[in-house]
Design a protein around this motif. Structure first.
Motif, PDB file in Angstrom:
ATOM      1  N   ASP A 243       0.864  -1.173   0.000  1.00 13.74           N
ATOM      2  CA  ASP A 243       0.000   0.000   0.000  1.00 13.74           C
ATOM      3  C   ASP A 243       0.906   1.230   0.000  1.00 13.74           C
ATOM      4  N   GLU A 244       1.284   1.665  -1.206  1.00 13.33           N
ATOM      5  CA  GLU A 244       2.278   2.732  -1.326  1.00 13.33           C
ATOM      6  C   GLU A 244       1.801   4.054  -0.737  1.00 13.33           C
ATOM      7  N   SER A 245       0.532   4.394  -0.932  1.00 19.72           N
ATOM      8  CA  SER A 245       0.047   5.663  -0.401  1.00 19.72           C
ATOM      9  C   SER A 245       0.066   5.663   1.119  1.00 19.72           C
ATOM     10  N   PHE A 246      -0.312   4.535   1.720  1.00 15.78           N
ATOM     11  CA  PHE A 246      -0.280   4.460   3.183  1.00 15.78           C
ATOM     12  C   PHE A 246       1.160   4.446   3.680  1.00 15.78           C
ATOM     13  N   GLN A 247       2.033   3.755   2.954  1.00 14.82           N
ATOM     14  CA  GLN A 247       3.440   3.732   3.359  1.00 14.82           C
ATOM     15  C   GLN A 247       4.031   5.130   3.350  1.00 14.82           C
TER      16      GLN A 247
END
Length: 283
Positions: A243-247
């Motif tokens: 989950d790139e946006s959350f990361q």
């Protein structure tokens, strides 16, 4: 060899401050994040953490739970250096033993085989020896007379790993492109706890996947936790990607703020906080 199913809270209730804890996965890939979050909701600390580090190390270090870290790297993959780990390291929050990736693997191999060390070529002629003055070398007793690094065993009191599928007996299956070294973490540990996306019947494990995908053997596993999305926000291919946006939000948010918002009393609170955050981003 009976039913080994547990909850995440039951797993962390068996852990104690001062333990040496191995955490499987690799960087920001297939990390047992549901178990790490459960650990963070306890007061357990003073840990020696052994990990190919990712956000597991970053979170535990930021929360002040780590006394010593043994690692080859700490990365979020798409973000090269884990920022919460970096901040904790820069303020001298814990002791660090940093070794070559291959040396780390052979340390786990030595522990898994109940050996005090294994000889490796990695590290010879590098600064690994300078920054780890406690490392020793050994000379081959045979006519070649070669000198090796004597990589000490990385013995673990407990290990936490995450896989795609498992059965109630503790057999664990990975379905992604890489096993990483989760089997060695389990074999090197006195007790090993496995979270998985789904618990299935034993016969189902090989219905649609090759027997070689059965990475974890039941005799090395102490407990199994069914934790759907339990590696979030790291990847667990092919079930889901990172989950790139959350990361990015994790990496850019001060730790106290992140912990207050996302590390609630249970996994339902975490999932609710993530959903709320996603709704905010859509506005």
């Amino acid at each position: 060899m009976g039913d080994k199913t547990m909850t995440a809270d039951e797993v962390v209730s068996r852990l104690e401050s001062g333990m040496t804890l191995g955490i499987g996965g690799w960087g920001s890939r297939r990390k047992p994040m549901a178990l790490v979050r459960a650990l963070l909701r306890t007061g357990i600390g003073d840990l020696t953490v052994v990990s190919y580090g990712g956000p597991d190390v970053g979170m535990l270090a930021a929360a002040g739970r780590v006394r010593k870290l043994v690692t080859a790297f700490v990365t979020l993959d798409s973000i090269p250096l884990e920022p919460h780990y970096r901040a904790a390291r820069e303020r001298g929050a814990f002791e660090l033993t940093e070794v070559d990736e291959g040396m780390f693997m052979w340390g786990l191999q030595a522990a898994a085989n109940r050996l005090p060390f294994l000889p490796v070529r990695a590290g010879i002629g590098s600064d690994v020896m300078r920054v780890n003055p406690g490392l020793r070398t050994v000379t081959s007793p045979y006519e070649d007379g070669e000198t090796f690094v004597a990589m000490p065993a990385l013995r673990l009191d407990a290990a936490l790993v995450h896989v795609n599928r498992a059965d109630q007996l503790g057999n664990g299956q990975y379905l992604g492109p890489d096993p990483y070294f989760d089997d060695l973490f389990c074999e090197a540990a006195t007790a090993a706890y496995v979270s998985c996306e789904r618990i299935v019947d034993t016969a189902e494990l090989t219905k649609e996947a090759a027997p070689q995908s059965l990475l974890l053997k039941r005799h090395t596993v102490t407990g199994v936790v069914e934790a759907p999305n339990g590696a979030h926000f790291t990847s667990c291919a092919p079930d889901y990607g990172r989950d790139e946006s959350f990361q990015k939000a994790y990496a850019s948010t001060p730790w106290p703020e992140f912990a207050e918002r996302f590390l609630g009393e249970d996994e339902q609170a975490y999932e609710s906080a993530v959903r709320n955050w996603l709704r905010e981003q859509e506005r």
